[in-house]
Motif scaffolding. Structure first.
Motif, PDB file in Angstrom:
ATOM      1  N   UNK A   6      48.394  34.275  38.395  1.00 25.43           N
ATOM      2  CA  UNK A   6      48.306  33.501  37.116  1.00 25.43           C
ATOM      3  C   UNK A   6      47.313  32.358  37.516  1.00 25.43           C
ATOM      4  N   UNK A   7      47.775  31.756  38.806  1.00 26.16           N
ATOM      5  CA  UNK A   7      46.845  30.582  39.103  1.00 26.16           C
ATOM      6  C   UNK A   7      45.200  30.922  39.337  1.00 26.16           C
ATOM      7  N   UNK A   8      45.311  32.501  39.715  1.00 26.94           N
ATOM      8  CA  UNK A   8      43.875  32.857  40.118  1.00 26.94           C
ATOM      9  C   UNK A   8      43.250  33.201  38.755  1.00 26.94           C
ATOM     10  N   UNK A   9      43.923  33.645  37.711  1.00 28.22           N
ATOM     11  CA  UNK A   9      43.340  33.933  36.539  1.00 28.22           C
ATOM     12  C   UNK A   9      42.858  32.716  35.836  1.00 28.22           C
ATOM     13  N   UNK A  62      38.765  32.307  35.062  1.00 27.20           N
ATOM     14  CA  UNK A  62      38.346  31.945  33.584  1.00 27.20           C
ATOM     15  C   UNK A  62      37.162  30.857  33.694  1.00 27.20           C
ATOM     16  N   UNK A  63      37.309  29.765  34.667  1.00 24.95           N
ATOM     17  CA  UNK A  63      36.216  28.871  34.857  1.00 24.95           C
ATOM     18  C   UNK A  63      35.211  29.440  35.706  1.00 24.95           C
ATOM     19  N   UNK A  98      37.882  42.129  31.172  1.00 26.85           N
ATOM     20  CA  UNK A  98      37.689  43.552  31.665  1.00 26.85           C
ATOM     21  C   UNK A  98      38.405  43.867  32.896  1.00 26.85           C
ATOM     22  N   UNK A  99      38.561  42.674  33.953  1.00 27.47           N
ATOM     23  CA  UNK A  99      39.201  42.877  34.976  1.00 27.47           C
ATOM     24  C   UNK A  99      40.601  42.140  35.268  1.00 27.47           C
ATOM     25  N   UNK A 100      40.965  41.136  34.582  1.00 27.62           N
ATOM     26  CA  UNK A 100      41.851  40.295  34.625  1.00 27.62           C
ATOM     27  C   UNK A 100      42.845  40.270  33.368  1.00 27.62           C
ATOM     28  N   UNK A 101      42.383  40.272  32.292  1.00 25.87           N
ATOM     29  CA  UNK A 101      43.066  39.959  31.212  1.00 25.87           C
ATOM     30  C   UNK A 101      44.515  40.964  30.857  1.00 25.87           C
ATOM     31  N   UNK A 102      44.160  41.888  30.845  1.00 26.58           N
ATOM     32  CA  UNK A 102      45.235  43.004  30.637  1.00 26.58           C
ATOM     33  C   UNK A 102      46.248  42.968  31.674  1.00 26.58           C
ATOM     34  N   UNK A 142      44.146  32.116  27.867  1.00 29.56           N
ATOM     35  CA  UNK A 142      43.747  33.610  27.700  1.00 29.56           C
ATOM     36  C   UNK A 142      43.066  34.126  26.450  1.00 29.56           C
ATOM     37  N   UNK A 143      43.562  33.372  25.316  1.00 30.15           N
ATOM     38  CA  UNK A 143      42.830  33.559  24.117  1.00 30.15           C
ATOM     39  C   UNK A 143      41.530  33.119  23.930  1.00 30.15           C
TER      40      UNK A 143
END
Length: 870
Positions: free
Chosen positions: A581-584, A588-589, A598-602, A626-627
């Motif tokens: 989650x930190x990596x997500x 995002x930035x 495409x690669x992280x959200x799901x 995420x939104x």
């Protein structure tokens, strides 16, 4: 034996009981230290008193703590009621300061400085009363208190008008500068003279201040002479260039020959600071011989002054360089080299400390450290083009110095040296590797401050400079970086490790993607999953995202993402899932919205089913971010999945902290599209478009590089086939010429012979053969394919790598011109289809060429048999 053991244990037990009984008496002093009712009555003040009356009462009959509070609050009282404060409170403060301690004196000095600097005082009488208190306490018996009052006066001079300074400060200054006064009073007079000189015109300084300056420069105490010498810089700037040459310079020359080392050092520092005020003639005739004598004397007998000399050496050389002859320039450069090796002996190319007393060894190490500090200035002084012959050995000695402080200072200025060297940066590649592999983490920490700039300059300017630079860049730099990270990771200084990982985000601009993939990526995963320090893990995750962002191979990117999902998003430890989650958040930035979705959200939304509440709690905090990555209406299905996760959390969640966070997050999600201003949303969209274009460009570059490599391989294969075909053609033409030698004239020229052979080969290729109908049909097919433009040998041979590259760039440019905002899905398909068709076309052409060769050989054999029969 057992009795002895029992006795020992019982005695230990009773000893512990006695200790516990002693602990019961700890509270008694605390109870005794509490204030009694009588003491509380003394500290109580009538609430009906106003601020001025309360201050007067506390200063008169209060305790020291209350008096100190009044003095600290004095600026506020002056702001509220200046007249009453100066009439009633300030006189009481003056009385209290006669018997006050050091703490109250320091508080009063700070309060009066605030009053003088903040323009609170508007009446001249008020300023007079404050300055009287300040001047009265300058001669305090406590040196610390007297120094604090002196600093108050010096700071107040900048805010006071000239007339006030002339009346309140200069008048008592004349009496304090006399020999009859104490040494602290004369020292204070020196500093006040230097401060006041900048406030008046040169005529006033020359008339009123210079006599005092001369007398203090000739004082019997070396401390006073040294202090006044250091103030000559301000005096010189106050009186101007002409009077400086006539008055100040002779005083400096005399002080530079003083018997006291501190006086000579003060004169030397002042001369260096005033170099721009002396003309070329003064520098050549007066300053240079004086400085040369000073340097030689310090090097031989005065080690205490060498530290200051080495610290000012770079400034000295640059100030005098315009007036130097070649001989003088060389002398100063050689003297600097001696300073750099002071206290060392060189054996087998290594620097080792000589056995000196500890105090002297520390002085020599300080001199070498100052030389390392001045090394960039000396590179500029010696000319960067002469670095290899003049200063390389000296720089190598500083980088290999046995003292850590010297190597650390050399590492701090390494980026400046790299800038100055420019295209000759490959000279110091070995020293860069040495500092990266240094045993001390302090050296590595100093090098990390500008590591990104150093590596970029070292690799970009060093390439093509010679085989040495390429060798250092490829085999030595990457192992040194890996070893530096391992050394930082094995230490307890996690902040150095964090800084190093942060600086490693520049590696995509320094080394190749394959080197990063095979040497650093697995290490980043290891740090994220096994390190125990959270900031280090997060920095490793950020660096990993940067490596992924700038990787130019699709297969490697896909492997990195799959490994992120396996080891982090689906990791067995909840700690790894939190790091995902930190990596997500970092992704995002760094990435565009489409790439992240495409690669992280799901995978991030799937953590709503995580069994650990901490993971779900962090996911709830991330839901608004995420939104923000979902773009409507294209990503409507992703929005539905996010809403489904929120509903699941609201319905099924049992942890109270997660439930509270979800409810708060729902309110934030509802307000997202309403509260955000339009211009911020527009700026974010523009930034996202820029990221998406960069990602598309990276993908196109990858495809073009792949196509060029494939085209190069195909070109090499066809070149090899062409070479083989040419050899076969030569042997066939020799056989054909041998069979037809009887029908041709032996006296024809070489050119006519070649023309006849060419015509004969053409007639053979166009003449139909007699055997079977199937063979004739095959021959006709080969003829038709050979006659088509762009097939066979004639179409393959001219197509080299440059033609392919121009073709691919034309395709990319035409596609980009057709669609102003190319997507990441349409562009690769277009290029990939072009590539496959061209490759298939080439393979068909090669097959046709081979069939054509077989047909020609059959025809030539049949023709040879017919001619033999004839």
């Amino acid at each position: 034996m057992f009795v002895g053991k029992m006795t020992l244990s019982q005695s230990g037990l009773f000893g512990q009981i006695d200790d516990l009984q002693d602990l019961t008496f700890i509270e008694r002093p605390i109870r005794r230290s509490l204030k009694t009712a009588e003491e509380i009555d003394k500290l109580t003040v009538d609430e009906d008193l106003n601020d001025i009356e309360r201050a007067v009462y506390l200063l008169s009959s209060g305790q020291d703590v209350q008096r100190a509070s009044v003095i600290v609050n004095l600026p506020n009282l002056v702001r509220q009621n200046p007249a009453e404060t100066f009439r009633r409170v300030v006189p009481k403060v003056r009385e209290v300061l006669h018997v006050a301690g050091a703490d109250m004196q320091l508080a009063a000095a700070g309060s009066f400085l605030t009053i003088l600097q903040d323009d609170i005082v508007l009446i001249q009488t008020h300023t007079h009363s404050i300055l009287q208190i300040v001047l009265l306490n300058l001669d305090h018996r406590d040196a610390v208190v007297g120094s604090a009052w002196l600093e108050t006066l010096l700071s107040a001079i900048d805010a006071l008008p000239k007339e006030t300074i002339r009346q309140e400060i200069l008048s008592p200054l004349v009496s304090k500068a006399q020999l009859s006064q104490s040494v602290p009073a004369r020292l204070a007079s020196c500093r006040i003279l230097g401060k006041v000189a900048a406030k008046f015109e040169s005529s006033v300084v020359k008339k009123d201040l210079l006599p005092l300056v001369r007398s203090l420069c000739q004082d019997v105490e070396y401390e006073v002479r040294s202090c006044m010498c250091r103030q000559l810089e301000n005096i010189a700037r106050g009186i101007g260039l002409e009077h400086t040459k006539a008055v100040v310079l002779p005083e400096l020359v005399e002080l530079a020959r003083d018997e006291g080392s501190t006086v000579r050092l003060a004169a030397f520092d002042t001369i260096i600071n005033l170099l721009e005020m002396f003309d070329s003639d003064d520098r050549t005739r007066v300053i240079f011989p004086l400085v040369k004598t000073f340097c030689e004397k310090c090097f031989k007998a005065d080690e205490a002054v060498l530290a200051s000399l080495s610290f000012q050496y770079g400034k000295l050389c640059h100030g005098l360089s315009a007036s130097f002859t070649d001989e003088q320039h060389l002398w100063f450069l050689e003297f600097y080299k001696k300073l750099c090796c002071l206290g060392l002996q060189h054996e087998n190319g290594h620097c080792e400390s000589q056995p000196y007393p500890l105090e002297l060894e520390n002085k020599y190490a300080l001199v070498r450290r100052n030389c390392a500090y001045n090394f960039p200035a000396m590179v500029l002084f010696a000319d960067p083009n002469h670095f290899l012959s003049e200063l390389y050995r000296t720089f190598s000695s500083l980088c290999h110095d046995p003292e850590i402080s010297v190597r650390r200072t050399a590492a701090e200025g390494f980026h400046e040296v790299v800038k100055l060297l420019g295209p000759n940066v490959h000279y110091v590649h070995k020293e860069l590797i040495t500092l990266l592999q240094d045993d001390s983490l302090e050296v590595l920490d100093a090098l990390l401050n500008h590591l990104q700039e150093t590596l970029e300059l070292a690799t970009s300017r060093g390439e093509g400079a010679g085989p040495e630079s390429k060798q250092v860049n490829v085999p030595d730099l990457v192992p040194a970086l890996v070893a530096a990270e391992q050394k930082a990771a094995s230490s307890l200084r996690w902040r150095v490790h964090e800084k190093l990982l942060q600086r490693y985000s520049c590696l995509p601009r320094v080394i190749s993607g394959d080197q990063i993939y095979f040497r650093f990526l697995q290490r980043m995963f290891g740090i994220i999953t096994t390190n125990n320090v959270l900031p280090v893990q997060r920095e490793a995750a950020r660096t990993l995202c940067v490596f992924l962002r700038y990787n130019r191979k699709q297969e490697q990117r896909q492997e990195i993402i799959s490994k992120i999902m396996q080891e982090l998003a689906q990791g067995r430890s909840y700690w790894n899932r939190l790091r995902f989650l930190d990596l997500c958040e970092i992704a995002i930035d760094l990435f565009s919205k489409s790439y992240f979705c495409k690669h992280f959200l799901i995978q991030a939304l799937e953590l709503v089913n995580d069994p650990v509440a901490n993971v779900r709690y962090k996911l709830c905090h991330m839901l608004p971010r995420l939104r923000s990555t979902i773009r409507l209406p294209a990503d409507k299905h992703l929005l539905q999945q996010l809403e489904f996760c929120v509903r699941k959390l609201l319905c099924r969640e049992k942890d109270k902290d997660v439930v509270a966070t979800v409810r708060k997050t729902v309110l934030e999600l509802d307000k997202m599209d309403i509260t955000e201003p339009y211009h911020k949303r527009h700026e974010r969209d523009l930034l996202d478009q820029k990221k998406e274009k960069e990602e598309t460009l990276l993908l196109e570059m990858e495809l073009l590089e792949r196509q060029q490599s494939e085209a190069k391989l195909v070109g090499e294969k066809h070149t090899e086939k062409k070479r083989r075909d040419s050899k076969a053609g030569l042997s066939g033409s020799k056989g054909m010429s041998g069979s037809t030698s009887g029908a041709t004239l032996s006296t024809s020229a070489g050119k006519e012979m070649r023309r006849a052979k060419l015509a004969r080969s053409r007639s053979l290729s166009s003449h139909p053969s007699t055997p079977k109908l199937a063979n004739s049909e095959k021959t006709l097919k080969v003829k038709e394919s050979g006659s088509c433009p762009g097939s066979g040998k004639s179409s393959i041979i001219p197509m080299n790598d440059d033609a392919l590259r121009s073709h691919h760039f034309n395709v990319a440019s035409s596609s980009s011109s057709l669609s102003p905002t190319p997507s990441t899905s349409s562009m690769p398909v277009l290029i990939r289809s072009n590539t496959s068709s061209s490759v298939d076309h080439r393979s068909n052409g090669s097959k046709d060429t081979q069939s054509r060769k077989l047909t020609i050989q059959r025809k030539s054999n049949s023709f040879g048999m017919q001619s033999g029969r004839e």
